[in-house]
Design a protein around this motif. Structure first.
Motif, short mmCIF file in Angstrom:
data_model
loop_
_atom_site.label_atom_id
_atom_site.label_comp_id
_atom_site.label_asym_id
_atom_site.label_seq_id
_atom_site.Cartn_x
_atom_site.Cartn_y
_atom_site.Cartn_z
N PRO A 1 -72.80 42.60 -35.93
CA PRO A 1 -72.20 43.95 -36.06
C PRO A 1 -73.17 44.93 -36.73
N GLY A 2 -73.25 46.10 -36.14
CA GLY A 2 -74.11 47.14 -36.67
C GLY A 2 -75.53 47.10 -36.13
N ARG A 3 -75.91 46.01 -35.45
CA ARG A 3 -77.26 45.87 -34.91
C ARG A 3 -77.28 45.91 -33.38
N VAL A 4 -76.14 45.71 -32.75
CA VAL A 4 -76.08 45.67 -31.29
C VAL A 4 -75.00 46.61 -30.79
N LYS A 5 -75.26 47.19 -29.64
CA LYS A 5 -74.28 48.02 -28.94
C LYS A 5 -73.67 49.10 -29.83
N THR A 6 -74.52 49.77 -30.59
CA THR A 6 -74.02 50.80 -31.51
C THR A 6 -73.46 52.01 -30.76
N ARG A 7 -73.86 52.20 -29.50
CA ARG A 7 -73.32 53.33 -28.73
C ARG A 7 -71.89 53.08 -28.25
N THR B 1 -65.06 49.33 -32.94
CA THR B 1 -65.66 49.15 -34.25
C THR B 1 -66.97 48.38 -34.09
N PRO B 2 -67.84 48.38 -35.11
CA PRO B 2 -69.07 47.58 -35.01
C PRO B 2 -68.80 46.10 -34.72
N ALA B 3 -67.75 45.54 -35.31
CA ALA B 3 -67.42 44.13 -35.05
C ALA B 3 -66.98 43.93 -33.61
N GLU B 4 -66.20 44.87 -33.08
CA GLU B 4 -65.75 44.75 -31.70
C GLU B 4 -66.93 44.93 -30.74
N ALA B 5 -67.82 45.87 -31.05
CA ALA B 5 -69.00 46.07 -30.22
C ALA B 5 -69.86 44.81 -30.20
N ALA B 6 -69.96 44.13 -31.34
CA ALA B 6 -70.73 42.89 -31.40
C ALA B 6 -70.07 41.79 -30.56
#
Length: 233
Positions: free
Chosen positions: A37-43, A49-54
């Motif tokens: 989280p926070g390092r991938v798929k930030t767009r 959320t960052p966790a969901e994007a991860a």
């Protein structure tokens, strides 16, 4: 003992070939980041959320690795920024990414190869074996110096080199609308005969994610559907 080098790559306008290399001599590379989280798929944030994007990034990576694992190849290599996780199937070597920009990291991946190599990213979970079948066919590298997979956003999702030369990638501006055109021009300017793969869409934005999830039925589509249901509650 080191494997034998393939003959020199075919040049545009010549009759020479690299032979019928096919799958038995092709290294398949997947270049990826650990889905943190926070390092991938930030767009993708927002709406995710960052966790969901991860979690979406992990699903996309898992789908890609699973697809590549089904393909015949000489080697399957995950070129990873980070640490492997339970999403990594059997049958892969894991190599750390080289430091530097994306061009240097891709160049480093090819530098680890001897013989024909095809690199894909983690952003196209819709990738199907049939899409890469021409590369892995018995004549996949015959009179072909490079395979190029353009992305809909102007980048590229796949790059194959019959005779991997890091300088064919190093210095190409990455993450721009002209990256794909500039990379393909670099190949042509080097005298390579280039064959094209279909245009695919990367998972960059929430719109991309929805479009791709609607067209596939793997882990990425299932995770996207689950997260969308949670958002709509």
């Amino acid at each position: 003992m080191s494997p034998a080098r393939v003959p020199p790559v075919a040049r545009a306008g010549t009759v020479g070939t690299v032979g019928t290399a096919g799958a038995a001599r092709t290294t398949l590379l997947v270049i990826a980041k650990e889905p943190v989280p926070g390092r991938v798929k930030t767009r993708l944030t927002p709406p995710f959320t960052p966790a969901e994007a991860a979690r979406l990034a992990e699903a996309a990576l898992a789908d890609t690795l699973t697809t590549v694992a089904t393909l015949p190849a000489r080697r399957r290599v995950l070129v990873l920024d980070g640490r492997p996780g339970p999403w990594l199937p059997d049958g892969y070597e894991v190599l750390p990414q080289r430091a530097g920009g994306l061009d240097e990291r891709i160049a480093g991946a090819f530098a680890a190869c001897d013989g024909p190599a095809l690199l894909v990213g983690m952003d196209t979970p819709q990738l199907a074996p049939a899409v890469l079948a021409p590369v892995l066919a018995p004549d996949g590298w015959t009179a072909c110096g490079a395979w190029f997979g353009p992305a809909a956003d102007g980048g590229f999702w796949a790059l194959g080199l019959a005779d991997p030369d890091p300088d064919l990638v190093r210095g190409v501006p990455m993450s721009t609308e002209r990256t794909g055109a500039l990379q393909r021009r670099r190949l042509l300017d080097a005298g390579l005969t280039v064959r094209d793969l279909p245009v695919l869409r990367d998972v960059d934005t929430a719109e991309d994610a929805a479009e791709i999830a609607a067209r596939t039925d793997g882990r990425f589509a299932a995770e996207h559907a689950r997260l969308r249901r949670a958002v709509l509650r």
